[in-house]
Design a protein around this motif. Structure first.
Motif, short mmCIF file in Angstrom:
data_model
loop_
_atom_site.label_atom_id
_atom_site.label_comp_id
_atom_site.label_asym_id
_atom_site.label_seq_id
_atom_site.Cartn_x
_atom_site.Cartn_y
_atom_site.Cartn_z
N ILE A 1 0.84 -1.18 0.00
CA ILE A 1 0.00 0.00 0.00
C ILE A 1 0.89 1.24 0.00
CG2 ILE A 1 -0.20 0.15 2.51
CD1 ILE A 1 -3.20 0.75 2.08
N THR B 1 -6.98 0.55 8.32
CA THR B 1 -6.04 -0.56 8.38
C THR B 1 -6.63 -1.81 9.01
OG1 THR B 1 -4.15 0.94 8.45
CG2 THR B 1 -3.78 -1.28 9.22
N LYS B 2 -7.24 -1.70 10.17
CA LYS B 2 -7.80 -2.88 10.84
C LYS B 2 -8.90 -3.51 10.00
CE LYS B 2 -9.75 -4.60 15.12
NZ LYS B 2 -10.16 -4.29 16.49
N TRP C 1 -0.17 -8.96 6.51
CA TRP C 1 0.57 -7.76 6.91
C TRP C 1 0.65 -6.79 5.76
CZ3 TRP C 1 2.60 -12.58 6.47
CH2 TRP C 1 3.61 -12.77 5.55
N ILE C 2 0.79 -5.55 6.13
CA ILE C 2 0.85 -4.46 5.15
C ILE C 2 2.30 -4.01 5.00
CG2 ILE C 2 0.20 -2.07 4.70
CD1 ILE C 2 -2.43 -2.65 6.15
N LEU D 1 -7.26 -5.38 7.03
CA LEU D 1 -6.64 -6.64 7.44
C LEU D 1 -7.70 -7.69 7.77
CD1 LEU D 1 -3.77 -5.23 9.67
CD2 LEU D 1 -3.55 -6.23 7.39
N GLU E 1 -5.13 5.61 7.27
CA GLU E 1 -4.68 4.81 8.40
C GLU E 1 -5.84 4.20 9.18
OE1 GLU E 1 -2.19 5.62 12.44
OE2 GLU E 1 -1.45 6.55 10.62
N GLU F 1 4.14 -0.91 3.58
CA GLU F 1 3.95 0.44 3.04
C GLU F 1 5.13 0.82 2.17
OE1 GLU F 1 2.28 3.73 5.30
OE2 GLU F 1 2.17 2.33 6.98
#
Length: 72
Positions: A12, A21-22, A46-47, A25, A18, A49
């Motif tokens: 990403i 995000t949760k 997992w991200i 995921l 932000e 960045e």
């Protein structure tokens, strides 16, 4: 026999929201579970960045593409 783990990496750009995000995921975890039947405890998401200066498509940095679009 070791348990099978299922991993997903989601790339990403830094400008992503932000607060999402949760939710992102969680949605990816659920999609993996539903599409291949992987048990939820075995799924790892997992991200990663990246900056617009770290991604190139078609020979052009994303940062350059964004700058060109902003100038028009």
């Amino acid at each position: 026999m070791p348990a099978t783990l299922h991993g997903v990496v989601f790339d990403i750009f830094e400008s992503a929201l932000e607060w999402a995000t949760k939710a992102l995921l969680s949605a990816i975890t659920q999609a993996v579970h539903e599409s291949i039947g992987a048990p939820i405890p075995s799924i790892r998401v997992w991200i990663a960045e990246m900056q617009p200066t770290e991604f190139m498509a078609g020979g052009e940095l994303l940062a350059d593409r964004q700058a060109r679009a902003a100038a028009t």
